[in-house]
Design a protein around this motif. Structure first.
Motif, mmCIF file in Angstrom:
data_model
loop_
_atom_site.group_PDB
_atom_site.id
_atom_site.type_symbol
_atom_site.label_atom_id
_atom_site.label_comp_id
_atom_site.label_asym_id
_atom_site.label_seq_id
_atom_site.Cartn_x
_atom_site.Cartn_y
_atom_site.Cartn_z
ATOM 1 N N UNK A 1 0.883 -1.143 0.051
ATOM 2 C CA UNK A 1 -0.206 0.004 -0.019
ATOM 3 C C UNK A 1 0.764 1.225 -0.009
ATOM 4 N N UNK A 2 1.946 1.325 0.808
ATOM 5 C CA UNK A 2 3.003 2.437 0.709
ATOM 6 C C UNK A 2 3.516 2.553 -0.561
ATOM 7 N N UNK A 3 3.889 1.537 -0.964
ATOM 8 C CA UNK A 3 4.587 1.509 -2.358
ATOM 9 C C UNK A 3 3.545 2.342 -3.431
ATOM 10 N N UNK A 4 2.205 1.699 -3.593
ATOM 11 C CA UNK A 4 1.308 2.392 -4.439
ATOM 12 C C UNK A 4 1.219 3.608 -4.051
ATOM 13 N N UNK A 5 0.931 3.794 -2.900
ATOM 14 C CA UNK A 5 0.647 5.659 -2.499
ATOM 15 C C UNK A 5 1.690 6.251 -3.105
ATOM 16 N N UNK A 6 2.864 5.925 -2.769
ATOM 17 C CA UNK A 6 3.994 6.577 -3.307
ATOM 18 C C UNK A 6 4.204 6.823 -4.639
ATOM 19 N N UNK A 7 3.921 5.872 -5.691
ATOM 20 C CA UNK A 7 4.196 5.865 -7.002
ATOM 21 C C UNK A 7 2.738 6.608 -7.669
ATOM 22 N N UNK A 8 1.643 6.198 -7.055
ATOM 23 C CA UNK A 8 0.241 6.702 -7.974
ATOM 24 C C UNK A 8 0.057 7.822 -7.438
ATOM 25 N N UNK A 9 0.498 8.158 -6.244
ATOM 26 C CA UNK A 9 -0.043 9.517 -5.591
ATOM 27 C C UNK A 9 -1.640 9.837 -5.756
ATOM 28 N N UNK A 10 -2.521 9.192 -5.252
ATOM 29 C CA UNK A 10 -3.945 9.230 -5.363
ATOM 30 C C UNK A 10 -4.433 10.536 -5.015
ATOM 31 N N UNK A 11 -3.744 11.363 -4.030
ATOM 32 C CA UNK A 11 -4.404 12.726 -3.601
ATOM 33 C C UNK A 11 -4.410 13.618 -4.501
ATOM 34 N N UNK A 12 -3.408 13.458 -5.706
ATOM 35 C CA UNK A 12 -3.178 14.742 -6.540
ATOM 36 C C UNK A 12 -4.117 14.531 -7.619
ATOM 37 N N UNK A 13 -4.741 15.732 -7.849
ATOM 38 C CA UNK A 13 -5.692 15.650 -9.022
ATOM 39 C C UNK A 13 -4.985 15.452 -10.487
ATOM 40 N N UNK A 14 -5.562 14.501 -11.099
ATOM 41 C CA UNK A 14 -4.871 14.139 -12.471
ATOM 42 C C UNK A 14 -4.918 15.558 -13.464
#
Length: 82
Positions: A58-71
């Motif tokens: 989960x931590x790796x996914x959040x650091x790579x995908x950054x889901x909190x940033x608006x695309x």
């Protein structure tokens, strides 16, 4: 079998001598208990390992995908006022 017959049979069983206990019963119970403890400890370790792996994933996914940033926008806004 009526209730009175069952009750009389149970009373006869309870008044008699207790049945003999096999001599190896204690050793069998100890081996069975140790096996259960080993299985329980192995399952607990496996669950902790899975929890840690899921947390790392989960931590790796959040650091790579950054889901909190608006695309970024896929289209350009229309040009008006030329």
């Amino acid at each position: 079998m009526s209730h009175l017959h069952r009750e009389a049979r149970v009373r006869r069983l309870l008044e008699g001598a207790p049945p003999p206990v096999p001599p190896d019963l204690h050793a069998d119970a100890v081996r069975h208990g140790q096996r259960l403890l080993r299985r329980r400890n192995a399952a607990r370790r496996l669950m902790w390992l899975l929890l840690c792996a899921a947390t790392v994933a989960f931590l790796v996914w959040t650091l790579t995908a950054r889901p909190w940033v608006e695309p970024p926008s896929e289209t350009t806004p229309p040009l008006t006022g030329w």
